[in-house]
Design an enzyme around this catalytic site. Structure first.
Site, short mmCIF file in Angstrom:
data_model
loop_
_atom_site.label_atom_id
_atom_site.label_comp_id
_atom_site.label_asym_id
_atom_site.label_seq_id
_atom_site.Cartn_x
_atom_site.Cartn_y
_atom_site.Cartn_z
N ASP A 178 -3.39 -9.04 8.02
CA ASP A 178 -2.18 -8.90 8.82
C ASP A 178 -2.10 -7.53 9.48
OD1 ASP A 178 -1.77 -7.71 6.32
OD2 ASP A 178 0.37 -8.15 6.29
N CYS A 223 0.84 -1.18 0.00
CA CYS A 223 0.00 0.00 0.00
C CYS A 223 0.88 1.25 0.00
CB CYS A 223 -0.89 0.02 1.24
SG CYS A 223 -1.92 -1.45 1.42
N LEU A 258 9.65 -13.67 -10.82
CA LEU A 258 10.46 -13.00 -11.83
C LEU A 258 11.63 -13.92 -12.16
CD1 LEU A 258 10.57 -9.44 -10.22
CD2 LEU A 258 8.87 -10.37 -11.79
N ALA A 308 -5.00 -4.50 -2.29
CA ALA A 308 -5.54 -5.61 -1.51
C ALA A 308 -4.84 -6.92 -1.88
CB ALA A 308 -7.04 -5.74 -1.75
#
Length: 609
Positions: free
Chosen positions: A100, A2, A259, A52
């Site tokens: 969390d 976030c 990746l 989210a």
């Protein structure tokens, strides 16, 4: 993942400043495209943009305690939140969500600032405690998630990125000599944030703000501890840690991937993730970046002996991953809008050029399929993978190893800075002073040989200076498109353990990253196990350099203010070069010029020397 922001002011009524906190918050809409929230009290305003990942319906922020006295805005992931929630329940805490964030909030209610020591993960969060009129800014041990603050006369501004702070009228967009030194010297000064008056929360640190001012507490640093495990035990322990780390970091309520570059680091993560997911009948999804014609026309150089493509295919086939290459052409890489997006994401013109643009474009493409990606970033710093770790001349140089390595490869380069800028910055003195500070911060171990001591110094500088630049770059490029990138090799348990392993163990097979190779060889194709270290790819297409030259020529004609920082003579000579034969230092300088121009256009900084 976030973006967080906030404003604490012990004299002002912040309930009248909703518009400003909204503006601060919205600068980071890319970090949190799923939701926006604010929490405002008379002397504290918190903002949050949400991406989210865990508990999609229940993780809304800002989040407050049941009595409303404590509020939190949180960015990142706590990979051990389920264990912590169980422990807190045993201590009497009740939970309304599966997120969390709520675990971290209740952890603070139980343990106070010491909650940071209970967390395993990547995080940057702010807690406003109305019971004590205190703000706490807390950052993870390795500095994976960014967090900045700007002291004001009666409080502080903070944000995940400088742009959030700069959206507040109290913050001035000024860059002084110290800020320019950070831009043009190959160092990462602790707490420095380029913008005058702004600071970065140090990794492993808690900054407390109250009516008496700002106070800093370090809750974690690398310590020198004797390593007593033998080779076999050490290799087994590294594998045990990696299995646990990857399992934890695959937890997600949204699609995830890895990746893959075909090097040992990313291949190891891909293979271990593949093994973990196969237990549930799932296939790992992998992505790689490539350039048009790179494999067919590849030319070995001092940094890269082989192209990535063949090794990527070997790993994808060996692991059975659902793989996709993201192939870029020179025009796309050089697109001014792509460069602008990369510079805007970073807030600073760091000048890594096509490696920034390609990473941004890679992440943008991945985001169409996945929201979480696991990366092999930082394995070179942890396990000693860079070539300069193994170059006696570089190891003995009285400066930062990465600086000595570039100087060794390219020689002493002409400064591209204007003489008055170069003279005001005294970069050589700045680098020398920074190096001495970095060496002085290295922990010591009694009885260690001079050679082992030196290798500990080099390792420590990479883990506390060099890696932070790369982690910041990866965070900014990924969050610019709303992708959460996790870095398993930065788990503090692994970092602590390998840091203290002697260099003889880290190179027990006579090669770089022996411990990682030994710990994961059984899961990898032989070609990758035997491959020599190759850094993140960069295009070799001469068309790209030629496009850069044309863009800088156009910049010169436009009279961009950014060019006032650059040497006119260098610029004239560089623009006169044959476009087909532009060398690496010149191409790098073109990147710096174009990044600076984009930065000036975005932020309109005031330069004060």
């Amino acid at each position: 993942m976030c973006g967080i922001s906030g404003w604490i002011d012990f004299q002002r009524d912040l309930t009248q400043e909703q518009g400003t906190i909204d503006a601060m918050c919205d600068t980071m809409s890319c970090r949190g495209p799923d939701a926006r929230g604010t929490w405002v009290a008379p002397h504290a305003a918190l903002g949050h943009r949400r991406l989210a990942i865990i508990d999609l319906p229940g993780g809304t922020q800002p989040m407050a305690s049941p009595d409303g006295d404590v509020a939190i805005v949180y960015s990142g992931e706590a990979y051990n939140f389920t264990e912590l929630r169980d422990e807190l329940r045993r201590r009497g805490h009740q939970f309304k969500t599966d997120s969390d964030t709520e675990v971290v909030l209740h952890g603070y209610l139980e343990w106070g600032p010491q909650v940071a020591e209970h967390l395993n993960g990547m995080f940057a969060f702010a807690v406003w405690d109305a019971r004590t009129d205190q703000l706490l800014l807390i950052r993870d041990r390795m500095g994976i998630k960014p967090l900045y603050y700007y002291p004001t006369e009666h409080g502080v501004l903070f944000g995940s990125e400088p742009k959030a702070i700069l959206a507040n009228p109290l913050a001035e967009k000024v860059v002084d000599a110290d800020g320019l030194r950070e831009l043009f010297a190959p160092v990462k000064t602790p707490r420095a944030a380029v913008w005058a008056g702004m600071r970065e929360v140090e990794p492993g640190t808690i900054v407390t703000v109250d009516r008496t001012g700002l106070h800093e507490h370090t809750y974690w640093t690398l310590q020198a501890v004797e390593h007593t495990d033998d080779q076999q035990t050490t290799v087994a322990r590294v594998r045990e840690l990696l299995d646990d780390i990857v399992a934890r970091q695959l937890i997600s309520d949204v699609p995830r991937c890895v990746l893959l570059s075909g090097g040992l680091d990313s291949s190891a993560i891909t293979a271990l993730a593949g093994l973990q997911l196969a237990r549930n009948g799932e296939k790992v999804r992998s992505f790689a970046v490539d350039f048009v014609g790179q494999t067919e026309n590849f030319v070995p150089d001092e940094m890269r002996a082989t192209p990535d493509g063949p090794y990527v295919r070997d790993v994808a086939e060996h692991v059975g991953s659902q793989h996709q290459d993201i192939v870029l052409d020179p025009d796309t890489l050089a697109d001014p809008e792509v460069r602008r997006a990369a510079v805007q994401a970073r807030d600073f013109p760091m000048g890594l050029g096509d490696m920034d643009q390609s990473l941004y474009l890679l992440f943008k493409s991945i985001r169409e399929h996945s929201t979480v990606a696991l990366s092999g970033e930082s394995a070179d710093e942890v396990f000693g993978g860079y070539k300069w770790f193994h170059d006696p001349a570089v190891r003995e140089a009285d400066t930062f190893p990465w600086f000595a390595a570039v100087r060794s490869q390219q020689g002493q380069q002409q400064s591209v800075l204007a003489p008055h800028i170069s003279g005001a910055l005294s970069l050589e003195t700045f680098v020398a002073d920074s190096y001495r500070d970095a060496v002085a911060a290295v922990p010591t171990l009694d009885g260690e040989s001079a050679f082992e001591r030196r290798m500990r110094e080099i390792s420590h500088m990479h883990l506390t200076r060099f890696v932070r630049v790369l982690l910041d770059r990866k965070d900014r490029m990924s969050m610019a498109v709303g992708l959460e990138v996790r870095v398993p090799f930065c788990d503090h348990r692994l970092v602590e353990y390998v840091f203290n392993a002697p260099w003889s163990l880290k190179t027990y097979d006579g090669r770089e990253k022996s411990l990682l190779r030994g710990a994961t060889a059984d899961a990898l194709p032989k070609s990758v196990v035997e491959r020599v270290k190759s850094p993140y790819p960069s295009t070799q297409d001469p068309k790209y350099a030629a496009v850069l030259q044309r863009q800088v020529a156009d910049l010169s004609s436009s009279g961009s203010e950014a060019l006032s920082l650059l040497d006119e003579g260098w610029l004239r000579d560089a623009l006169a070069k044959d476009p087909a034969n532009i060398d690496t230092p010149t191409r790098y300088a073109f990147e710096r010029a174009l990044d600076l121009a984009a930065w000036f256009d975005i932020h309109r900084p005031t330069i004060k020397l």
